[in-house]
Design an enzyme around this catalytic site. Structure first.
Site, PDB file in Angstrom:
ATOM      1  CE1 TYR A   1       1.094   1.168   4.238  1.00  0.00           C
ATOM      2  CE2 TYR A   1       0.469  -1.388   4.218  1.00  0.00           C
ATOM      3  CZ  TYR A   1       0.320   0.046   5.082  1.00  0.00           C
ATOM      4  OH  TYR A   1       1.335  -0.414   6.424  1.00  0.00           O
TER       5      TYR A   1
ATOM      6  CD  GLU B   1     -17.828  14.842  27.055  1.00  0.00           C
ATOM      7  OE1 GLU B   1     -17.100  15.836  26.619  1.00  0.00           O
ATOM      8  OE2 GLU B   1     -18.575  14.762  26.196  1.00  0.00           O
TER       9      GLU B   1
END
Ligand code: ZN
Ligand code: ZN
Length: 415
Positions: free
Chosen positions: A309, A388
């Site tokens: 790739y 969070e």
């Protein structure tokens, strides 16, 4: 952890539905899919876009593109990658993945969002919802690109080849972001090169098989391979300008079945990372020269070198980056926006913009609390970002980057 400043009263971000955002994230995290097989994820994204009333189409197999037309103005494309990885999750989270997937050779493997692409999808869907609730505060066209197959460098190319920029409005800028083992609540970006180019090669060295007691009849591919691997180390250390970074890693090496047989071949794979095209060209040429040269010295047949790739360059356009950076500083606070050197990892994001010659900006956002211990790296079975301030920061950064172009110069604050 760091907490970005509260959103200003009347700001678009006041419309952020935290509960919905967390629900989306938990669902995506628990249901990861392998590259180019993100069928359920694509259906989930399409259903969310339907709920938002956003027109959308499939592109590049499991890619989904949403288009929001909101009057005159620039066209901004924002990309979120959607794929997971063949990793058995070991985060201990109550929404951890137990999913499996099937590789192209038929092997069934565990699947995990081990690179955090679920945070990217969640942030972009959340940003779209925030922006659609306040179409009075911006003007222009937003193209939402949910891209499959980032991990295998297939998805961006598949979408472009499937007519992405003929079917969607051609953007003036392409934006994207990635969660990293950095402090949650912060954003990091670099000017110029954002991430390395990558090339992967598979090499087969041929020899001549013989009994282990009769080396005179053999051409030993293991001895040949040992010389090749050792000499490849001299590319970065002896052939390149020390100011030009490059990585040449031999990640696998396989040869032989038994101690008293000299085998007829050895196979290995290489991973190459570079920042600049001339350096890339030079490293690739050196790799080929060393492999074929060492084979010739051994009297061995010509080796087979195959490309596995290629990841294109990921480049931050200076003008566009300055614009996005100042918007991020205004929204998240000066201390929470860090300019850093490019990372040696790679991305196929760059292809989306480079294929049509438009600028792009790509930044990182933190997903961990370094005070709680060394954060896990992407692709580890322990990669579980804290929800969070990670998700709120990713969503705010997405909205902010988009408004840097579509907000008409304002930050979207309702005066
Ligand atoms: Zn990854
Ligand atoms: Zn990734």
């Amino acid at each position: 952890m760091t907490t970005p400043p509260e959103t200003a009263p009347g700001s678009l971000m006041a419309g952020l539905d935290t509960e919905r955002m967390h629900r989306i994230y938990r669902h995506l995290h628990a249901h990861p899919e392998l590259s180019m097989r993100e069928h359920a994820t694509a259906d989930f994204v399409a259903a969310e876009l339907d709920d938002l009333g956003v027109e959308h189409f499939r592109c590049g197999g499991t890619g989904v593109v949403g288009v929001v037309r909101n009057g005159e103005g620039p066209v901004v494309a924002f990309r979120a990658d959607t794929d997971g990885l063949p990793i058995a999750e070991d985060t201990g989270l109550d929404y951890a993945s137990t999913a499996t997937g099937t590789l192209s050779d038929g092997t069934v493997v565990p699947v995990m969002h081990g690179c955090g692409h679920d945070t990217h999808v969640t942030s972009l869907l959340t940003a779209a919802r925030v922006l659609l609730a306040r179409t009075d505060a911006w003007s222009g066209t937003l193209v939402l690109v949910f891209q499959p197959g980032e991990e295998t460098a297939e998805g961006a190319r598949a979408m472009v080849d499937d007519g992405l920029w003929e079917r969607a409005p051609r953007p003036d800028v392409v934006l994207g972001q990635h969660v990293m083992p950095l402090r949650a609540g912060t954003v990091t970006l670099s000017h110029g090169t954002a991430m390395a180019m990558a090339d992967a090669l598979r090499v087969t060295l041929y020899g001549r098989q013989s009994h282990g007691s009769q080396p005179q009849s053999s051409i030993d591919p293991i001895v040949l391979g040992a010389h090749v691997v050792a000499r490849l180390q001299t590319i970065a250390s002896r052939e390149l300008d020390p100011r030009s970074p490059a990585v040449v890693t031999v990640g696998t090496f396989h040869a032989g079945l038994k101690e008293n047989i000299i085998p007829d071949r050895a196979e290995f794979t290489l991973n190459i990372r570079t920042f600049e095209q001339p350096v890339r060209d030079r490293v690739l040429a050196a790799v080929r020269r060393i492999i074929t040269g060492e084979a010739a010295v051994s009297g061995a047949p010509e080796p087979l070198i195959e490309e596995v790739y290629t990841f294109p360059r990921c480049h931050n356009d200076p003008t566009a980056t300055a614009r996005v950076e100042s918007a991020l500083r205004a929204e998240l606070g000066e201390d929470n926006v860090v300019v850093d050197a490019p990372v040696m990892g790679s991305e196929d994001f760059g292809h989306l913009a480079e294929s049509i010659g438009v600028p792009s900006v790509y930044w990182m956002f933190g997903g961990f609390d370094p005070d709680a211990g060394e954060p896990p790296v992407n692709h580890s079975p322990y990669f579980g970002p804290v929800m969070e301030p990670t998700l709120t920061t990713g969503s705010r950064a997405a909205v902010t980057g988009i408004l840097a172009y579509l907000g008409g110069g304002a930050t979207g604050t309702d005066e």
